[in-house]
Design a protein around this motif. Structure first.
Motif, PDB file in Angstrom:
ATOM      1  N   ALA A  33       0.835  -1.203   0.000  1.00 18.81           N
ATOM      2  CA  ALA A  33       0.000   0.000   0.000  1.00 18.81           C
ATOM      3  C   ALA A  33       0.866   1.247   0.000  1.00 18.81           C
ATOM      4  CB  ALA A  33      -0.921  -0.001   1.209  1.00 18.81           C
ATOM      5  N   GLY A  34       0.600   2.139  -0.950  1.00 20.99           N
ATOM      6  CA  GLY A  34       1.322   3.392  -1.024  1.00 20.99           C
ATOM      7  C   GLY A  34       2.580   3.344  -1.853  1.00 20.99           C
ATOM      8  N   ALA A  35       2.974   2.156  -2.344  1.00 22.32           N
ATOM      9  CA  ALA A  35       4.192   2.062  -3.146  1.00 22.32           C
ATOM     10  C   ALA A  35       3.998   2.784  -4.465  1.00 22.32           C
ATOM     11  CB  ALA A  35       4.541   0.595  -3.393  1.00 22.32           C
ATOM     12  N   THR A  36       5.012   3.529  -4.881  1.00 20.71           N
ATOM     13  CA  THR A  36       4.914   4.322  -6.095  1.00 20.71           C
ATOM     14  C   THR A  36       4.769   3.426  -7.322  1.00 20.71           C
ATOM     15  OG1 THR A  36       6.242   6.056  -5.104  1.00 20.71           O
ATOM     16  CG2 THR A  36       6.067   6.051  -7.508  1.00 20.71           C
ATOM     17  N   GLY A  37       3.791   3.743  -8.168  1.00 23.77           N
ATOM     18  CA  GLY A  37       3.628   3.063  -9.440  1.00 23.77           C
ATOM     19  C   GLY A  37       3.012   1.690  -9.373  1.00 23.77           C
ATOM     20  N   THR A  38       2.461   1.314  -8.231  1.00 23.28           N
ATOM     21  CA  THR A  38       1.878  -0.021  -8.109  1.00 23.28           C
ATOM     22  C   THR A  38       0.469   0.048  -7.547  1.00 23.28           C
ATOM     23  OG1 THR A  38       2.804  -0.336  -5.893  1.00 23.28           O
ATOM     24  CG2 THR A  38       4.127  -1.122  -7.756  1.00 23.28           C
ATOM     25  N   ILE A  39      -0.312  -0.977  -7.862  1.00 25.74           N
ATOM     26  CA  ILE A  39      -1.649  -1.136  -7.302  1.00 25.74           C
ATOM     27  C   ILE A  39      -1.525  -1.958  -6.026  1.00 25.74           C
ATOM     28  CG2 ILE A  39      -3.852  -2.331  -7.683  1.00 25.74           C
ATOM     29  CD1 ILE A  39      -3.643  -1.381 -10.616  1.00 25.74           C
ATOM     30  N   PRO A  40      -2.104  -1.515  -4.917  1.00 25.14           N
ATOM     31  CA  PRO A  40      -1.880  -2.187  -3.624  1.00 25.14           C
ATOM     32  C   PRO A  40      -2.335  -3.639  -3.617  1.00 25.14           C
ATOM     33  CG  PRO A  40      -2.839  -0.015  -3.293  1.00 25.14           C
ATOM     34  CD  PRO A  40      -2.908  -0.293  -4.765  1.00 25.14           C
ATOM     35  N   SER A  41      -1.627  -4.453  -2.854  1.00 25.22           N
ATOM     36  CA  SER A  41      -2.028  -5.835  -2.613  1.00 25.22           C
ATOM     37  C   SER A  41      -3.288  -5.867  -1.743  1.00 25.22           C
ATOM     38  CB  SER A  41      -0.892  -6.586  -1.912  1.00 25.22           C
ATOM     39  OG  SER A  41      -1.319  -7.863  -1.488  1.00 25.22           O
ATOM     40  N   VAL A  42      -4.079  -6.922  -1.903  1.00 25.53           N
ATOM     41  CA  VAL A  42      -5.240  -7.141  -1.031  1.00 25.53           C
ATOM     42  C   VAL A  42      -5.076  -8.451  -0.268  1.00 25.53           C
ATOM     43  CG1 VAL A  42      -6.819  -5.778  -2.440  1.00 25.53           C
ATOM     44  CG2 VAL A  42      -6.564  -8.232  -2.908  1.00 25.53           C
ATOM     45  N   GLY A  43      -3.857  -8.968  -0.207  1.00 24.98           N
ATOM     46  CA  GLY A  43      -3.648 -10.246   0.447  1.00 24.98           C
ATOM     47  C   GLY A  43      -4.324 -11.359  -0.328  1.00 24.98           C
ATOM     48  N   THR A  44      -5.074 -12.198   0.368  1.00 21.14           N
ATOM     49  CA  THR A  44      -5.802 -13.284  -0.299  1.00 21.14           C
ATOM     50  C   THR A  44      -7.314 -13.164  -0.139  1.00 21.14           C
ATOM     51  OG1 THR A  44      -5.555 -14.702   1.659  1.00 21.14           O
ATOM     52  CG2 THR A  44      -3.877 -14.893  -0.066  1.00 21.14           C
ATOM     53  N   ASP A  45      -7.777 -12.054   0.409  1.00 21.09           N
ATOM     54  CA  ASP A  45      -9.223 -11.850   0.578  1.00 21.09           C
ATOM     55  C   ASP A  45      -9.759 -11.142  -0.657  1.00 21.09           C
ATOM     56  OD1 ASP A  45     -11.791 -11.568   1.430  1.00 21.09           O
ATOM     57  OD2 ASP A  45     -11.319 -10.438   3.261  1.00 21.09           O
ATOM     58  N   PHE A  46      -9.934 -11.894  -1.738  1.00 25.93           N
ATOM     59  CA  PHE A  46     -10.283 -11.293  -3.021  1.00 25.93           C
ATOM     60  C   PHE A  46     -11.757 -10.899  -3.113  1.00 25.93           C
ATOM     61  CE2 PHE A  46      -6.608 -14.067  -3.768  1.00 25.93           C
ATOM     62  CZ  PHE A  46      -5.704 -13.109  -4.174  1.00 25.93           C
ATOM     63  N   GLY A  47     -12.565 -11.344  -2.182  1.00 27.68           N
ATOM     64  CA  GLY A  47     -13.960 -10.940  -2.169  1.00 27.68           C
ATOM     65  C   GLY A  47     -14.212  -9.647  -1.433  1.00 27.68           C
ATOM     66  N   ARG A  48     -13.204  -9.176  -0.698  1.00 24.86           N
ATOM     67  CA  ARG A  48     -13.333  -7.931   0.058  1.00 24.86           C
ATOM     68  C   ARG A  48     -13.156  -6.737  -0.872  1.00 24.86           C
ATOM     69  NH1 ARG A  48      -8.686  -6.906   4.249  1.00 24.86           N
ATOM     70  NH2 ARG A  48      -7.647  -6.483   2.260  1.00 24.86           N
ATOM     71  N   THR A  49     -13.872  -5.654  -0.586  1.00 26.04           N
ATOM     72  CA  THR A  49     -13.733  -4.427  -1.379  1.00 26.04           C
ATOM     73  C   THR A  49     -12.282  -3.982  -1.390  1.00 26.04           C
ATOM     74  OG1 THR A  49     -15.980  -3.746  -0.813  1.00 26.04           O
ATOM     75  CG2 THR A  49     -14.486  -2.030  -1.611  1.00 26.04           C
ATOM     76  N   GLY A  50     -11.797  -3.573  -2.567  1.00 29.13           N
ATOM     77  CA  GLY A  50     -10.410  -3.177  -2.729  1.00 29.13           C
ATOM     78  C   GLY A  50     -10.113  -1.794  -2.184  1.00 29.13           C
ATOM     79  N   PRO A  51      -8.901  -1.306  -2.386  1.00 27.15           N
ATOM     80  CA  PRO A  51      -8.441  -0.067  -1.750  1.00 27.15           C
ATOM     81  C   PRO A  51      -8.905   1.222  -2.416  1.00 27.15           C
ATOM     82  CG  PRO A  51      -6.680  -1.032  -3.046  1.00 27.15           C
ATOM     83  CD  PRO A  51      -7.810  -2.008  -3.086  1.00 27.15           C
ATOM     84  N   TYR A  52      -9.587   1.137  -3.558  1.00 24.59           N
ATOM     85  CA  TYR A  52      -9.976   2.343  -4.296  1.00 24.59           C
ATOM     86  C   TYR A  52     -11.467   2.649  -4.140  1.00 24.59           C
ATOM     87  CZ  TYR A  52      -5.525   1.806  -6.827  1.00 24.59           C
ATOM     88  OH  TYR A  52      -4.198   1.686  -7.161  1.00 24.59           O
ATOM     89  N   GLU A  53     -11.791   3.932  -3.953  1.00 24.09           N
ATOM     90  CA  GLU A  53     -13.162   4.397  -4.129  1.00 24.09           C
ATOM     91  C   GLU A  53     -13.484   4.354  -5.622  1.00 24.09           C
ATOM     92  OE1 GLU A  53     -15.336   5.254  -1.743  1.00 24.09           O
ATOM     93  OE2 GLU A  53     -13.859   4.733  -0.203  1.00 24.09           O
ATOM     94  N   VAL A  54     -14.759   4.235  -5.959  1.00 26.44           N
ATOM     95  CA  VAL A  54     -15.148   3.968  -7.343  1.00 26.44           C
ATOM     96  C   VAL A  54     -16.061   5.061  -7.871  1.00 26.44           C
ATOM     97  CG1 VAL A  54     -16.396   2.359  -8.858  1.00 26.44           C
ATOM     98  CG2 VAL A  54     -14.912   1.479  -7.034  1.00 26.44           C
ATOM     99  N   ASP A  55     -15.824   5.460  -9.111  1.00 29.67           N
ATOM    100  CA  ASP A  55     -16.735   6.338  -9.850  1.00 29.67           C
ATOM    101  C   ASP A  55     -17.323   5.559 -11.018  1.00 29.67           C
ATOM    102  OD1 ASP A  55     -16.514   8.564  -8.279  1.00 29.67           O
ATOM    103  OD2 ASP A  55     -15.031   9.576  -9.535  1.00 29.67           O
ATOM    104  N   VAL A  56     -18.515   5.993 -11.452  1.00 29.16           N
ATOM    105  CA  VAL A  56     -19.222   5.329 -12.548  1.00 29.16           C
ATOM    106  C   VAL A  56     -19.711   6.386 -13.532  1.00 29.16           C
ATOM    107  CG1 VAL A  56     -21.131   3.801 -13.190  1.00 29.16           C
ATOM    108  CG2 VAL A  56     -19.997   3.508 -10.973  1.00 29.16           C
TER     109      VAL A  56
END
Length: 291
Positions: A33-56
């Motif tokens: 989390a916070g590393a430059t140029g990368t999308i943060p890891s979510v560990g192995t809980d792939f069903g949990r909401t990710g680190p980004y707020e979403v626009d539509v």
């Protein structure tokens, strides 16, 4: 039609694929989390909401789901093009598509209720290519056009395979796909999902498509107790495994790779989730995580 996967693999099909997916500095790479140029890891809980707020953004031809703060750490965001089931619109699957966007993906969902030929789906890539190059667009310089997946449900599941004939598509995720497709026309890794109690698209039909995909890495998962509509809304039990597949093939996520590949893969023995599970010979050649 030759696709990007076959060109990259050359004679070293799977080893080269892993090198591309996990190479340091890849635009869609996973980092802390916070590393430059990368999308943060979510560990192995792939069903949990990710680190980004979403626009539509709901437009005439597509509905776009995307991270509100795209590129906030210099990262670029891989693309998922989406096809609806017969008569459906993206809003039917909104919570699932929002979930993928929260994980760091830009989702271009075709608004058409007849997606089988994947024309509108593939056009979503064209739109994002244009906006990525447009300095006035909020997408400018933030789209990872080197990592693209096609996904869809029912008729849109067949369209996910049909869209993968496009050389820009790297992997396909057909969820309970209809029969109007030919896996022999695509050469990308594919994750087929069926529902144990699906009386519209029987699991045997999905398994037949999987068996016809022996020329690419292919995985078959049959979700225990799922009917044909179990994947709508937030994706139900389809949400976590599809997210993991996307994170592996588009982000090179080592945690996600461990769910599918290697002798101790996380999903291989999960009888609570799957009523059926299979990996073809090409998928079995992909090793598990290196660490």
């Amino acid at each position: 039609m030759p696709g990007r996967t076959s060109r990259v693999l050359g004679g070293l099909l799977l080893a080269a694929a892993l090198a591309v997916c996990t190479a340091p500095g890849t635009a869609g790479a996973v980092g802390e989390a916070g590393a430059t140029g990368t999308i943060p890891s979510v560990g192995t809980d792939f069903g949990r909401t990710g680190p980004y707020e979403v626009d539509v953004d709901i437009e005439a031809v597509h509905t776009f789901y995307y991270p509100r703060t795209m590129g906030r750490s210099g990262e670029r965001h891989p693309v998922v093009i989406w096809g609806n089931g017969t008569g459906a619109v993206p809003g039917v699957y909104s919570s699932l598509l929002r979930h993928w966007a929260s994980q760091g993906f830009i989702v271009a969902a075709a608004n058409t209720p007849t997606s089988n030929f994947a024309i509108s789906m593939r056009a979503g890539i064209d739109v994002l290519e244009h906006r990525n190059a447009d300095p006035s667009s909020r997408f400018h310089g933030k789209v990872d056009l080197d990592h693209i997946a096609s996904a869809g449900h029912s008729q849109g599941g067949a369209a996910a395979v049909n869209a993968a004939v496009d050389p820009r598509v790297d992997t396909a995720v057909p969820i309970q796909p209809g029969p109007l497709t030919d896996p022999d026309l695509m050469d990308e890794p594919v994750f087929y999902l069926a529902g144990q109690r699906d009386l519209t698209v029987w699991p045997a039909l999905v398994k037949a498509l999987y068996r016809d995909s022996d020329h690419v890495p292919a995985v078959y998962g049959e979700v225990r107790g799922a009917g044909h509509l179990s994947s709508i809304g937030d994706g139900g039990d389809f949400r976590a495994p599809t997210t993991a597949w996307l994170r592996y093939w588009l982000l090179g996520d080592e945690n996600a790779r461990g769910m599918f590949f290697g002798p101790d893969c996380g999903y291989c023995a999960d009888d609570g989730l799957w009523s059926g599970w299979d990996r073809n010979a090409a998928a079995l050649e992909i090793p598990g995580p290196t660490a």
